[in-house]
Design a protein around this motif. Structure first.
Motif, PDB file in Angstrom:
ATOM      1  N   ARG A 250       0.845  -1.199   0.000  1.00 43.96           N
ATOM      2  CA  ARG A 250       0.000   0.000   0.000  1.00 43.96           C
ATOM      3  C   ARG A 250       0.881   1.251   0.000  1.00 43.96           C
ATOM      4  N   GLN A 251       0.432   2.278  -0.711  1.00 41.50           N
ATOM      5  CA  GLN A 251       1.041   3.598  -0.653  1.00 41.50           C
ATOM      6  C   GLN A 251       0.135   4.515   0.163  1.00 41.50           C
ATOM      7  N   ARG A 252       0.710   5.186   1.144  1.00 35.88           N
ATOM      8  CA  ARG A 252      -0.029   6.108   1.995  1.00 35.88           C
ATOM      9  C   ARG A 252       0.503   7.521   1.758  1.00 35.88           C
ATOM     10  N   PHE A 253      -0.411   8.437   1.451  1.00 33.41           N
ATOM     11  CA  PHE A 253      -0.057   9.839   1.267  1.00 33.41           C
ATOM     12  C   PHE A 253      -0.634  10.630   2.438  1.00 33.41           C
ATOM     13  N   LEU A 254       0.232  11.419   3.092  1.00 34.41           N
ATOM     14  CA  LEU A 254      -0.154  12.241   4.236  1.00 34.41           C
ATOM     15  C   LEU A 254       0.157  13.696   3.931  1.00 34.41           C
ATOM     16  N   ASP A 255      -0.485  14.602   4.659  1.00 31.89           N
ATOM     17  CA  ASP A 255      -0.078  15.999   4.528  1.00 31.89           C
ATOM     18  C   ASP A 255       1.148  16.241   5.403  1.00 31.89           C
ATOM     19  N   ALA A 256       1.658  17.462   5.393  1.00 32.00           N
ATOM     20  CA  ALA A 256       2.907  17.741   6.099  1.00 32.00           C
ATOM     21  C   ALA A 256       2.799  17.508   7.597  1.00 32.00           C
ATOM     22  N   ALA A 257       1.614  17.623   8.144  1.00 28.94           N
ATOM     23  CA  ALA A 257       1.418  17.394   9.575  1.00 28.94           C
ATOM     24  C   ALA A 257       1.284  15.916   9.920  1.00 28.94           C
ATOM     25  N   GLY A 258       1.109  15.086   8.914  1.00 31.10           N
ATOM     26  CA  GLY A 258       0.959  13.649   9.143  1.00 31.10           C
ATOM     27  C   GLY A 258      -0.471  13.163   9.082  1.00 31.10           C
ATOM     28  N   ALA A 259      -1.413  14.025   8.703  1.00 27.33           N
ATOM     29  CA  ALA A 259      -2.817  13.613   8.576  1.00 27.33           C
ATOM     30  C   ALA A 259      -3.039  12.920   7.235  1.00 27.33           C
ATOM     31  N   PRO A 260      -3.891  11.886   7.180  1.00 32.30           N
ATOM     32  CA  PRO A 260      -4.082  11.125   5.942  1.00 32.30           C
ATOM     33  C   PRO A 260      -4.668  11.973   4.806  1.00 32.30           C
ATOM     34  N   LEU A 261      -4.163  11.735   3.598  1.00 30.04           N
ATOM     35  CA  LEU A 261      -4.728  12.328   2.391  1.00 30.04           C
ATOM     36  C   LEU A 261      -5.420  11.266   1.540  1.00 30.04           C
ATOM     37  N   CYS A 262      -4.688  10.192   1.191  1.00 31.34           N
ATOM     38  CA  CYS A 262      -5.266   9.145   0.360  1.00 31.34           C
ATOM     39  C   CYS A 262      -4.345   7.928   0.405  1.00 31.34           C
ATOM     40  N   GLU A 263      -4.831   6.821  -0.159  1.00 33.12           N
ATOM     41  CA  GLU A 263      -4.056   5.585  -0.230  1.00 33.12           C
ATOM     42  C   GLU A 263      -4.216   4.955  -1.599  1.00 33.12           C
ATOM     43  N   VAL A 264      -3.219   4.158  -1.994  1.00 35.42           N
ATOM     44  CA  VAL A 264      -3.284   3.354  -3.206  1.00 35.42           C
ATOM     45  C   VAL A 264      -3.063   1.904  -2.804  1.00 35.42           C
ATOM     46  N   ASP A 265      -4.029   1.049  -3.135  1.00 32.71           N
ATOM     47  CA  ASP A 265      -3.915  -0.387  -2.886  1.00 32.71           C
ATOM     48  C   ASP A 265      -3.068  -0.987  -3.998  1.00 32.71           C
TER      49      ASP A 265
ATOM     50  N   PRO B 148      11.636   4.904  13.028  1.00 32.69           N
ATOM     51  CA  PRO B 148      10.278   4.470  13.397  1.00 32.69           C
ATOM     52  C   PRO B 148       9.879   3.205  12.643  1.00 32.69           C
ATOM     53  N   ARG B 149       8.943   2.460  13.204  1.00 33.66           N
ATOM     54  CA  ARG B 149       8.417   1.267  12.544  1.00 33.66           C
ATOM     55  C   ARG B 149       7.375   1.704  11.518  1.00 33.66           C
ATOM     56  N   ILE B 150       7.698   1.479  10.260  1.00 32.24           N
ATOM     57  CA  ILE B 150       6.808   1.841   9.159  1.00 32.24           C
ATOM     58  C   ILE B 150       6.541   0.580   8.349  1.00 32.24           C
ATOM     59  N   ALA B 151       5.278   0.268   8.143  1.00 34.80           N
ATOM     60  CA  ALA B 151       4.919  -0.982   7.468  1.00 34.80           C
ATOM     61  C   ALA B 151       4.746  -0.811   5.963  1.00 34.80           C
ATOM     62  N   GLU B 152       4.443   0.407   5.507  1.00 33.62           N
ATOM     63  CA  GLU B 152       4.126   0.614   4.101  1.00 33.62           C
ATOM     64  C   GLU B 152       4.841   1.846   3.556  1.00 33.62           C
ATOM     65  N   TRP B 153       4.794   1.987   2.255  1.00 37.37           N
ATOM     66  CA  TRP B 153       5.298   3.172   1.552  1.00 37.37           C
ATOM     67  C   TRP B 153       4.537   4.387   2.068  1.00 37.37           C
ATOM     68  N   THR B 154       5.239   5.364   2.633  1.00 38.48           N
ATOM     69  CA  THR B 154       4.577   6.479   3.305  1.00 38.48           C
ATOM     70  C   THR B 154       5.206   7.798   2.875  1.00 38.48           C
ATOM     71  N   ALA B 155       4.397   8.661   2.264  1.00 38.40           N
ATOM     72  CA  ALA B 155       4.889   9.956   1.786  1.00 38.40           C
ATOM     73  C   ALA B 155       4.139  11.083   2.464  1.00 38.40           C
TER      74      ALA B 155
END
Length: 368
Positions: free
Chosen positions: A75-90, A188-195
């Protein structure tokens, strides 16, 4: 090809050159591979391979050696600069039937490709001149040795010597970003692609397995800073999500500027360019390695099925142009979003971001 083995030179022993050498060996050809740099470990950086790269590795019969390496990304996770979710790609759904996405150290993929290519690379062999003859290419190296080949393949990257010597194009052009790459441990423990997407800048972290993270960041600009670690801490110091913990353990950072190569033609006579030497783009879509792997598969198929070298090179370029053009255009599209203020961009991404980002890969889901 007239019943005689082709004498082929592959210039460059990076991902593109070794992939081509592997593909040629699979169709019964035995190219010479040269590299102007001495042997040694690649700089420690990570690499994210989308599903079409996995398909190309499968066609090269190298998916088995790659499978234990790195980490599969679902999964790709897109967040804003503060770390709040924007969208995801399965990613599993996006690349279903094509291949899984994987992140791994670049050096580990390089070792797999080197073994697959037969392991024989002539290091320290820099090409000095190319003489384009009617049915061959005369090659002179800087050490004075000279050889004649039926085909010379320039897989020597952005600043391709082969491209210049064959008069196929000039130097790469700036694409507008300064990029930072690092592999960190103990973050930090990160499980997925996180931008995390900010204003004209972004920060990406991707797990490589074994407690390692591939970190990639960029900002608009064309001049690399003298102290990249300090610049990263200044630029992303107020970001949220996993960024503060990454910055705490950040140590060695590789910095550069993005460049692209756009050419009117990829071959002249019996000289051909592949990979970044022919069609480099900014790394925004993570397609550099994937395009090089695909190039290798298609080139070998074209040489195997065409009646002569010239026909093979024409068939290769006609098949590859649409995909590399798509990558270039979608890369530019995504890069343009950097200039959109977050107040306008973020609501759009929260509503349709997953579909927008997934659409960037649509053409690449189809067959080679």
């Amino acid at each position: 090809m007239g019943g005689f083995p082709l004498r082929i030179l592959v210039v460059g022993a990076g991902i593109a050159g070794l992939s081509v050498a592997r593909a040629l060996r699979m169709v019964g050809l035995r190219p010479d591979v040269t590299e102007k740099l001495p042997p040694g470990e690649n700089a420690e950086t990570g690499l994210y391979l989308p599903g079409n790269a996995a398909r190309a590795l499968r066609r090269l019969d190298l998916d088995g050696p790659v499978r234990p390496l790195g980490q599969v990304i679902h999964r790709q996770r897109f967040l804003d600069a503060a770390g709040a979710p924007l969208c995801e790609v399965d990613l599993d759904a996006l690349w279903a039937g094509v291949g899984e996405c994987r992140a791994l150290p670049r050096s580990e993929l390089h070792r797999v490709l080197l073994t697959g290519a037969g392991g024989a690379v002539r290091h320290g062999a820099e090409v000095r001149t190319l003489d384009l003859l009617p049915r061959s290419v005369g090659v002179t190296f800087v050490d004075g040795t000279a050889t004649e080949y039926d085909l010379v393949i320039g897989a020597d990257g952005l600043r391709s010597t082969v491209r210049a010597l064959a008069a196929l194009g000039g130097p790469p052009q700036p694409a507008g970003q300064v990029v930072y790459r690092s592999v960190v441990r103990g973050g930090p423990r990160i499980a997925e692609w996180t931008a995390l997407l900010g204003q004209r800048a972004g920060f990406l972290a991707v797990p490589l397995g074994a407690g390692r993270l591939h970190c990639y960041a960029d900002e608009a600009g064309t001049v690399a800073p003298a102290d990249p670690v300090a610049r990263l801490r200044e630029l992303f110091g107020d970001y949220g999500g996993p960024v503060p913990e990454v910055l705490e353990v950040l140590d060695r950072v590789h910095v550069g500027v993005t460049e692209e190569v756009e050419l009117g033609r990829w071959s002249r006579g019996r000289v051909l360019l592949v990979g970044d030497a022919a069609h480099a783009t900014a790394p925004t879509l993570s397609q550099g390695a994937a395009m090089a792997l695909e190039d290798a598969v298609v080139l070998a198929e074209s040489l195997r099925t065409a009646g002569d070298v010239e026909a093979a090179l024409a068939a290769y370029e006609s098949r590859r142009r649409p995909r590399t053009r798509w990558v270039r255009d979608r890369t530019r599209d995504r890069n343009r979003t950097r200039d959109v203020p977050p107040a306008l961009r973020d609501p759009l991404l929260r509503g349709r971001g997953g579909r927008i980002f997934g659409e960037h890969y649509r053409l690449l889901l189809g067959p080679l």
